[in-house]
Structures are given as structure tokens and as C-alpha cells.
Design an enzyme around this catalytic site. Structure first.
Site, PDB file in Angstrom:
ATOM      1  N   ARG A  37       0.990  -1.052   0.090  1.00 21.93           N
ATOM      2  CA  ARG A  37      -0.040   0.246  -0.100  1.00 21.93           C
ATOM      3  C   ARG A  37       0.850   1.313  -0.065  1.00 21.93           C
ATOM      4  O   ARG A  37       0.745   2.195  -0.818  1.00 21.93           O
ATOM      5  CB  ARG A  37      -0.936  -0.277   1.123  1.00 21.93           C
ATOM      6  CG  ARG A  37      -2.268  -0.623   1.020  1.00 21.93           C
ATOM      7  CD  ARG A  37      -2.373  -1.817   0.188  1.00 21.93           C
ATOM      8  NE  ARG A  37      -3.753  -2.471   0.128  1.00 21.93           N
ATOM      9  CZ  ARG A  37      -4.240  -3.238   1.299  1.00 21.93           C
ATOM     10  NH1 ARG A  37      -3.461  -3.554   2.235  1.00 21.93           N
ATOM     11  NH2 ARG A  37      -5.439  -3.631   0.929  1.00 21.93           N
TER      12      ARG A  37
ATOM     13  N   ASP B  44      -7.950 -13.324  -0.137  1.00 23.85           N
ATOM     14  CA  ASP B  44      -8.865 -12.698   0.628  1.00 23.85           C
ATOM     15  C   ASP B  44      -9.540 -11.684  -0.357  1.00 23.85           C
ATOM     16  O   ASP B  44      -8.981 -11.091  -1.344  1.00 23.85           O
ATOM     17  CB  ASP B  44      -8.056 -11.736   1.692  1.00 23.85           C
ATOM     18  CG  ASP B  44      -6.953 -10.784   0.978  1.00 23.85           C
ATOM     19  OD1 ASP B  44      -6.474 -11.068   0.037  1.00 23.85           O
ATOM     20  OD2 ASP B  44      -7.069  -9.646   1.722  1.00 23.85           O
ATOM     21  N   GLU B  45     -10.697 -11.506   0.084  1.00 22.81           N
ATOM     22  CA  GLU B  45     -11.661 -10.383  -0.310  1.00 22.81           C
ATOM     23  C   GLU B  45     -11.511 -10.128  -1.878  1.00 22.81           C
ATOM     24  O   GLU B  45     -11.622  -8.920  -2.589  1.00 22.81           O
ATOM     25  CB  GLU B  45     -11.023  -8.840   0.136  1.00 22.81           C
ATOM     26  CG  GLU B  45     -11.102  -8.973   1.835  1.00 22.81           C
ATOM     27  CD  GLU B  45     -10.512  -7.729   2.200  1.00 22.81           C
ATOM     28  OE1 GLU B  45     -11.348  -7.086   3.264  1.00 22.81           O
ATOM     29  OE2 GLU B  45      -9.694  -6.932   1.443  1.00 22.81           O
TER      30      GLU B  45
ATOM     31  N   TRP C  92      -7.730 -14.766   9.660  1.00 22.89           N
ATOM     32  CA  TRP C  92      -7.990 -13.097  10.022  1.00 22.89           C
ATOM     33  C   TRP C  92      -9.255 -12.634  10.216  1.00 22.89           C
ATOM     34  O   TRP C  92      -9.400 -11.576  11.100  1.00 22.89           O
ATOM     35  CB  TRP C  92      -7.399 -12.462   8.695  1.00 22.89           C
ATOM     36  CG  TRP C  92      -8.291 -12.347   7.601  1.00 22.89           C
ATOM     37  CD1 TRP C  92      -8.263 -13.267   6.673  1.00 22.89           C
ATOM     38  CD2 TRP C  92      -9.161 -11.446   7.216  1.00 22.89           C
ATOM     39  NE1 TRP C  92      -9.282 -12.854   5.687  1.00 22.89           N
ATOM     40  CE2 TRP C  92      -9.789 -11.550   5.988  1.00 22.89           C
ATOM     41  CE3 TRP C  92      -9.454 -10.163   7.749  1.00 22.89           C
ATOM     42  CZ2 TRP C  92     -10.655 -10.582   5.109  1.00 22.89           C
ATOM     43  CZ3 TRP C  92     -10.157  -9.248   7.222  1.00 22.89           C
ATOM     44  CH2 TRP C  92     -10.883  -9.495   5.749  1.00 22.89           C
TER      45      TRP C  92
ATOM     46  N   TYR D 270      -5.013  -6.646  14.591  1.00 27.50           N
ATOM     47  CA  TYR D 270      -4.683  -5.989  13.276  1.00 27.50           C
ATOM     48  C   TYR D 270      -3.948  -4.563  13.716  1.00 27.50           C
ATOM     49  O   TYR D 270      -4.846  -3.593  14.505  1.00 27.50           O
ATOM     50  CB  TYR D 270      -6.155  -5.798  12.538  1.00 27.50           C
ATOM     51  CG  TYR D 270      -6.199  -6.812  11.371  1.00 27.50           C
ATOM     52  CD1 TYR D 270      -5.644  -7.819  11.752  1.00 27.50           C
ATOM     53  CD2 TYR D 270      -6.644  -6.475  10.173  1.00 27.50           C
ATOM     54  CE1 TYR D 270      -5.757  -9.030  10.625  1.00 27.50           C
ATOM     55  CE2 TYR D 270      -6.908  -7.193   8.974  1.00 27.50           C
ATOM     56  CZ  TYR D 270      -6.162  -8.700   9.464  1.00 27.50           C
ATOM     57  OH  TYR D 270      -6.125  -9.518   8.296  1.00 27.50           O
TER      58      TYR D 270
ATOM     59  N   ASP E  78      -3.221  -2.290  11.837  1.00 24.21           N
ATOM     60  CA  ASP E  78      -3.661  -1.038  11.113  1.00 24.21           C
ATOM     61  C   ASP E  78      -4.690  -0.299  11.807  1.00 24.21           C
ATOM     62  O   ASP E  78      -4.924   1.116  11.547  1.00 24.21           O
ATOM     63  CB  ASP E  78      -3.889  -1.076   9.735  1.00 24.21           C
ATOM     64  CG  ASP E  78      -5.118  -2.160   9.535  1.00 24.21           C
ATOM     65  OD1 ASP E  78      -5.002  -3.205  10.508  1.00 24.21           O
ATOM     66  OD2 ASP E  78      -5.939  -2.081   8.833  1.00 24.21           O
TER      67      ASP E  78
ATOM     68  N   TRP F 197      -1.303  -3.309   8.020  1.00 21.73           N
ATOM     69  CA  TRP F 197      -2.032  -2.846   6.729  1.00 21.73           C
ATOM     70  C   TRP F 197      -1.274  -1.348   6.819  1.00 21.73           C
ATOM     71  O   TRP F 197      -1.374  -0.734   7.599  1.00 21.73           O
ATOM     72  CB  TRP F 197      -3.104  -3.162   6.522  1.00 21.73           C
ATOM     73  CG  TRP F 197      -3.549  -4.509   6.677  1.00 21.73           C
ATOM     74  CD1 TRP F 197      -4.322  -5.172   7.798  1.00 21.73           C
ATOM     75  CD2 TRP F 197      -3.439  -5.641   5.768  1.00 21.73           C
ATOM     76  NE1 TRP F 197      -4.246  -6.289   7.542  1.00 21.73           N
ATOM     77  CE2 TRP F 197      -3.703  -6.903   6.273  1.00 21.73           C
ATOM     78  CE3 TRP F 197      -2.935  -5.603   4.520  1.00 21.73           C
ATOM     79  CZ2 TRP F 197      -3.859  -7.961   5.431  1.00 21.73           C
ATOM     80  CZ3 TRP F 197      -2.786  -6.912   3.577  1.00 21.73           C
ATOM     81  CH2 TRP F 197      -3.123  -8.011   4.217  1.00 21.73           C
TER      82      TRP F 197
ATOM     83  N   GLU G  53      -2.442   1.017   4.459  1.00 23.90           N
ATOM     84  CA  GLU G  53      -3.294   2.098   3.665  1.00 23.90           C
ATOM     85  C   GLU G  53      -3.156   3.303   4.030  1.00 23.90           C
ATOM     86  O   GLU G  53      -3.060   4.319   3.521  1.00 23.90           O
ATOM     87  CB  GLU G  53      -4.872   1.758   3.719  1.00 23.90           C
ATOM     88  CG  GLU G  53      -5.465   0.743   3.116  1.00 23.90           C
ATOM     89  CD  GLU G  53      -5.491  -0.625   4.006  1.00 23.90           C
ATOM     90  OE1 GLU G  53      -4.706  -0.853   4.505  1.00 23.90           O
ATOM     91  OE2 GLU G  53      -6.744  -1.113   3.794  1.00 23.90           O
TER      92      GLU G  53
HETATM   93  C1  ACM Z   1      -7.083  -9.016   5.047  1.00 21.03           C
HETATM   94  O1  ACM Z   1      -7.117  -8.216   6.025  1.00 21.03           O
HETATM   95  N1  ACM Z   1      -7.982  -8.729   3.994  1.00 21.03           N
HETATM   96  C2  ACM Z   1      -6.467 -10.244   4.839  1.00 21.03           C
END
Ligand code: ACM
EC number: 3.2.1.52
Length: 655
Positions: free
Chosen positions: A192, A372-373, A439, A464, A466, A510, A512
Site C-alpha cells: 500500500r 482474501d476479499e 484473519w 490488526y 492498522d 496494513w 493504507e
Molecule cells: C485481510 O485483512 N484482507 C486479509
């Protein structure tokens, strides 16, 4: 990271469960010094993660001017590390000898017969008034023994320069220690936002102090492809670069065609070899992640033919503009197609090229392939996907992704590596040889353990990194909040799991909303302390009160090490409600004991001469701001927080 996360943070207050044998002689301190916690006196020992056992013996050891490390040449990594750590801040002359007759100050010993319970990473430290001995079965254990030894020394040992007039004294102790779990990881999202090789090294330096042994590098995503792949030059010529934007990620305007795409970067294969070696010298493995089939916009922008969507020829690497609609939950609706096409054979030969090189580069046994996603809406429209479904008898898009995952797993395994993915890869009958990174919640990992998948627990509600550590009015805004006490609740082997298959746990950072390494550190610590203690220390040794006392000591260490951390535990938690006559009420609590909260409603900045908060308050009728600050005694601890009354009104709900 899923944008639809909703959970409620709750507070946990562990009672003081530790006991201390009082009286003379040896004192077995199971956690830290309990008196210290009650009086806010620093604890005598503040080792994070908490060791299995620590026995205080009588006397002290003082580092002499000439420090002699007695060790064998095979321990070079540990010797070099210890020499530098000891000599720079102390100014002492530190030398090493392999001759057993030398008068040692610190003796490192490999002794596999000494204590089988130590395993591959455990160690014993014996500090007596004249000698320090660290014993382990394997060299990694010596390294972790060194980390604990450094934490026994005064905090100034963390300095990168000479500090004068420090009494380099250690209380005499006997420590026996070994980890609860073999996989103790942190994930660093370098996709990111790109972080330089030097910054990744800095991140590794901080993590090894807390006995982490796994760095998961998230190398590809919609915002960047960060690994050189020979024969696929556009991945890094095109895929590694976007337009620099700052503010609230996810809301940025779409860049115009003329805006320079000069923000980002990538690691050459030589860079990665250097990082892998740097990590290995510190007993850290690096696991690479190539996130497919979703989160693949950087790859699609580089090679549009990898998507199912002809319009992809116009796609650009994401610069933080909105590309997903999460309003319907998961999977998200993609506004542009950021997926690889499961019905396109070119995708599998592309992945074969990528995985061949990744497998050759990274010695670690697993390659993480994301999963994922992944949005389905562009696949649903694709004739190629429809034909694939018919040919393979696939009923829905979950099965389409399942088909993709199984093919990718085969490619990974054909290179002699193990395949890992985020827990969505369990949506279809993925073979048990796939590792699962759980997760969305621990429940997926619990299930996976019963299907005999190796599991790494990374539940977003706890680990997490982030997510915000405090109130959104203070913290850089991200999707949600995970306070330190919630992270400390993390149990990587939760009830119901088959422990045989839980290999470990990790925190996921993460990026972002993380634009620089200082913010990466801020988001990681102190939650990284809590995760380290959850994956290393015996469960029964965890104790919130002691953990906080130690955390405060480690804040001082981090100040000296010049590593950033979040002070959010010192800030109060706001709870707004309405009284029977509809007035806004505000309740303030703190996650840690011993803090006083002072407040104002007159827009001025409170200090300890202002009203002290004692009970739920009615917000004065025309007030526009509430300001609060915490103190411990006469010392300000928290930040000056400004809470708009409008915000309290909103949180209190309907008038
Ligand atoms: C994730 O947090 N999309 C693995």
C-alpha cells in the site's frame, strides 16, 4: 483489510494473579514485582515477553570496563550482535574469546543435553555477581537469551550512542525460558505504501527485541507490486508506481492522466536477498505474500490481459481512490476489475513464472498467495468464467475461486514450497496441505485446525495493527479501533481449536493509512508487546497489570532506542449517553490504573488545577468543546484531547 469490520471494544481488567514469596533469599517472581505495580515504582524486572520462570537471587552483577564474551565461532551472529549492543552505549571494551581458560564476563554455551524442555529457541540465563552464563540447545536460543539479558540491563543499553554515568548493573537472576508457539510473526504491508530496504531492516531490528521470528511481507496489492520478477518487467515499471496523495486513504480523487506516477518503489531480487540475510542473521524468516486473485490491480494495470475485463487496458495502479463498494458486505463489489481471471490459462503461466522466482529467492517453507476479499462481480459477467464453470462443474463464484486456489496451490507445491492463504481459501475444498491464516476471526482457524490445516491466528479484532489504538478524534482515522487491552486478550490457541495444528500467531500491519516508518512503528508498538507475550509466554503468566507496568518501562527503552510507539493507553475512553431529560452525558474511563483525568468545557487547556473527573458528567448546555488530559500525580501522561460536543451529541444517539 476489510472495510466492513464491526466489533465493539470491551475492557478487560485482569486481577493480580501473581504471587511473590517474600522474605530473604531467592524470590521466585512469576511475573514482575507486584509492589512496584501498586506504587508505580518501576518493576525490578520488565522482560517482554514474560519469561517462563525468573528467580531473583542475591546480589548484583556490574559490567566491567573490559567485557569478555566467551563463545564458540559458530555463534558468530549472536556474538556480533551482543558486542555491538553492549559496546556502543556503554563505551566498554567488548572482546570475544573461544579459549575456555579466558576469564569470561559473559559465557554463551550450547548445551543440548542441559534441558530438553528448552527446545530450539529456549534458553537459560544465570546472572551471578561475577559471571553471566547463557545456555541454549540451539543458537537461536542464545539470541533470545541475549534479548532478555539486554532487557535486564538499564534502559540506556538501547542507545545508539555512548551514554555516560550509567550504573551498568544487573540484579542476579536465574531465568529459564522458551516459547509457547514456534510462529511468532508480524506482517508488514509494503504494498500500500512502499518502505525502503533500510526501513524494513529498522522494523526487523525492533521486532527481534520481542523475540518475533517471522516477518510476513505483503508484497503485492492494488496500490503496488514490490518485487522484481525477471521476464515480467512491467510489474515493476508500471505496477510499482502511483500518484502521491495524502489525507484519508480511500477517499482520494482519481488521478488525472497527467499526474506523475512517481510514488512507490520495489525491491530488486538482490535487495530481497539482502533483506532475507539480514533477517536470518537475527533469526527471522521472511514469508513472501503475492496476493491473488483479488487485490491485484497493480498486476492488472501492468498486464491487462490477466483480467477477465477488456476495459482493464485503461486501468492504473490505485492511488487511494475508491475502487470497492463494501456497503453490501463481503465479497465487495469492485468498481473496476482488480482480479486475475481464473478462466485464463495465461494467468497460471504468469503465476508459474512469479512463483518459480519467489520460491528460488525465499528460503522459507511457505509462500502466501493471498486469496482474501476477491470480488466476484466481474467474473460473473465473463463468458470465459461461464465456460469454465460449465467445463469444471462449478456451481458458483466461491467454487470458481476454489478452482483457482487449488491450481495455485499445485503450482506452489510443484516448486517444493507449502501454500498458505487467508481464511477465504477454505470456501472450497482446499487440500489440508494448505496453511490457513485466520484473519476474519479465530473461528476460521479453529475450524481449519479440525480439518488438519496448519493455522496461523491473526484475528482482526485483536491483532490488526492498522486499526486505531484509541478514539478516532485523536488517532489517524482508519476503519476501526483495537485498543491495547483487546490485543492483550489475544489467545492464539483459543478454546475449541486442535492445538496440534495451531502453529502460531501474528500481528498484521496494513499500510493504507501509514505513510512513513515512524507511523508504522507507532501502530506496531505497544500492541506488538502484547502479541509477543501472547505467542511466547505461557498463558497463565499473562497479567494485564504487570504487562502495563512493563510496557511503561519499555516506552522509556523505546524513547532511548528512538523507536516510535503510541501513547494511546494514557488517553481516556469517552462514552456518551443521554439522561432521562435528554441531556448529553459523558463518561470517562482509562484502560490503565492510577491516572487522574482533568477536563474543561470552556475551550481552555486543562491541567491538574482544573476539575478532576470523578463521575459521569452532564455536558453544559452551550458548551462546544470538551478538553481532557490525564495525569499521574503531578506528571501529565496523556495527550491534550479535544472532543467536540457535537461529536458527543452524535454518539449519544437520538435526542
Ligand atoms: C485481510 O485483512 N484482507 C486479509
Amino acid at each position: 483489510m476489510n472495510k466492513s469490520v464491526t466489533f465493539i471494544c470491551c475492557f478487560i481488567f485482569y486481577t493480580s494473579a501473581y504471587s511473590q514469596q517474600m522474605g530473604s533469599g531467592n524470590t521466585n517472581i512469576s511475573v514482575a514485582d507486584s509492589n512496584a505495580v501498586l506504587t508505580n515504582r518501576p518493576p525490578e524486572f520488565a522482560i517482554i515477553p514474560e519469561p517462563v520462570s525468573l528467580l531473583r537471587t542475591s546480589g548484583h552483577f556490574t559490567l566491567p570496563d573490559n567485557v569478555i564474551i566467551l563463545a564458540s565461532p559458530e555463534m558468530k551472529q549472536v556474538i556480533d550482535y551482543l558486542k555491538e549492543k553492549l559496546s556502543v552505549p556503554t563505551g566498554k571494551f567488548v572482546s570475544e574469546y573461544t579459549n575456555t581458560s579466558a576469564a569470561a564476563t559473559i559465557r554463551l554455551m550450547l548445551n543440548p543435553k542441559a534441558n530438553q524442555t528448552l527446545g530450539n529457541e529456549g534458553y537459560q540465563i544465570s546472572v551471578t555477581p561475577t559471571l553471566i552464563v547463557i545456555k541454549a540447545n540451539k543458537i537461536a536460543g542464545l539470541f533470545y537469551g541475549v534479548q532478555s539479558l539486554l532487557q535486564l540491563l538499564p534502559k540506556e543499553i538501547e542507545s545508539k550512542e555512548l551514554i555516560k554515568d550509567v550504573d551498568w548493573r544487573i540484579p542476579c537472576v536465574e531465568v529459564t525460558d522458551y516459547p509457547r508457539l514456534p510462529w511468532r510473526g508480524l506482517m508488514f504491508d509494503v504494498a500500500r505504501h512502499f518502505f525502503t530496504k533500510q526501513e524494513v531492516k529498522q522494523y526487523i531490528d525492533a521486532m527481534v527485541r520481542y523475540k518475533y521470528n517471522l516477518l510476513h511481507l505483503h508484497l503485492t496489492d492494488d496500490e503496488g507490486w514490490r518485487i522484481e520478477i525477471k521476464g515480467l518487467p512491467k510489474l515493476t515499471e508500471v505496477g510499482a508506481w502511483n500518484v502521491k496523495k495524502m489525507g484519508d486513504f480511500g477517499t482520494f480523487s482519481t488521478p488525472g492522466p497527467d499526474e506523475p506516477r512517481s510514488y512507490g518503489g520495489f525491491y530488486t531480487q538482490d535487495d530481497l536477498r539482502e533483506l532475507i540475510q539480514y533477517a536470518k542473521d537475527r533469526f527471522v524468516d521472511i514469508m513472501p505474500e503475492i496476493d491473488v486473485p483479488g487485490h491485484s490491480l497493480a498486476a492488472v494495470a501492468s498486464y491487462p490481459e490477466l483480467s477477465c475485463t477488456p476495459a482493464a487496458v485503461n486501468y492504473r495502479v490505485r492511488s487511494g481512490e475508491k475502487i470497492m463498494d463494501w456497503s453490501h458486505g463481503a465479497p465487495p463489489i469492485a468498481l473496476l476489475d482488480n482480479t486475475l481471471c481464473p478462466a485464463n490459462e495465461k494467468v497460471y503461466s504468469f503465476l508459474d513464472t512469479v512463483i518459480t522466482q519467489v520460491a528460488a529467492l525465499f528460503p522459507f517453507e511457505y509462500i502466501h498467495m493471498g486469496g482474501d476479499e476477491a470480488p466476484e462481480n466481474f467474473w460473473q459477467k465473463s463468458d470465459a468464467v461461464k465456460a469454465l464453470m460449465q467445463r469444471e462443474g462449478l456451481k458458483d463464484m466461491r467454487q470458481v475461486q476454489g478452482y483457482f486456489e487449488k491450481r495455485v496451490q499445485k503450482i506452489v507445491e510443484s516448486k517444493g514450497k507449502k501454500f498458505m492463504g487467508w481464511d477465504e481459501i477454505m470456501n472450497s475444498d482446499i487440500p489440508a496441505s494448505a496453511g490457513i491464516m485466520s484473519w476474519r476471526s479465530s473461528q476460521f482457524g479453529v475450524e481449519a485446525s479440525h480439518f488438519k490445516h496448519e493455522v496461523i491466528m491473526t484475528p482482526q479484532a485483536n491483532v490488526y495493527l492498522d486499526l486505531m489504538q484509541g478514539d478516532v478524534i485523536t488517532e489517524p482515522k482508519v476503519y476501526n479501533t483495537v485498543r491495547l487491552n483487546k490485543t492483550y486478550e489475544f489467545d492464539p490457541v483459543p478454546a475449541g481449536a486442535d492445538p496440534k495444528y495451531i502453529r502460531g500467531g501474528q500481528g498484521n500491519l496494513w499500510s493504507e493509512q501509514i505513510y512513513n516508518i515512524r507511523q508504522a512503528e507507532y501502530m506496531t508498538w505497544p500492541r506488538g508487546f502484547a502479541i509477543a507475550e501472547s505467542v511466547w509466554s505461557p498463558k497463565e503468566k499473562k497479567n494485564w497489570t504487570n504487562f502495563i507496568a512493563k510496557t511503561e518501562e519499555h516506552f522509556k527503552r523505546m524513547d532511548i532506542a528512538e523507536t516510535k510507539y503510541a501513547p494511546s493507553i494514557y488517553d481516556p475512553v469517552f462514552k456518551a449517553s443521554r439522561s432521562a431529560d435528554r441531556q448529553v452525558m459523558v463518561e470517562l474511563t482509562t484502560d490503565i490504573d492510577g491516572l487522574d483525568i482533568y477536563y474543561s468545557f470552556d475551550n481552555s487547556f486543562p491541567d491538574r488545577f482544573y476539575p478532576k473527573y470523578t463521575e459521569k458528567l452532564a455536558v453544559p448546555k452551550d458548551a462546544s468543546l470538551m478538553r481532557v488530559i490525564t495525569y499521574r500525580g503531578k506528571q501529565p501522561t496523556g495527550r491534550m484531547i479535544t472532543m467536540p460536543v457535537d461529536e458527543l451529541n452524535k454518539r449519544a444517539g437520538k435526542r
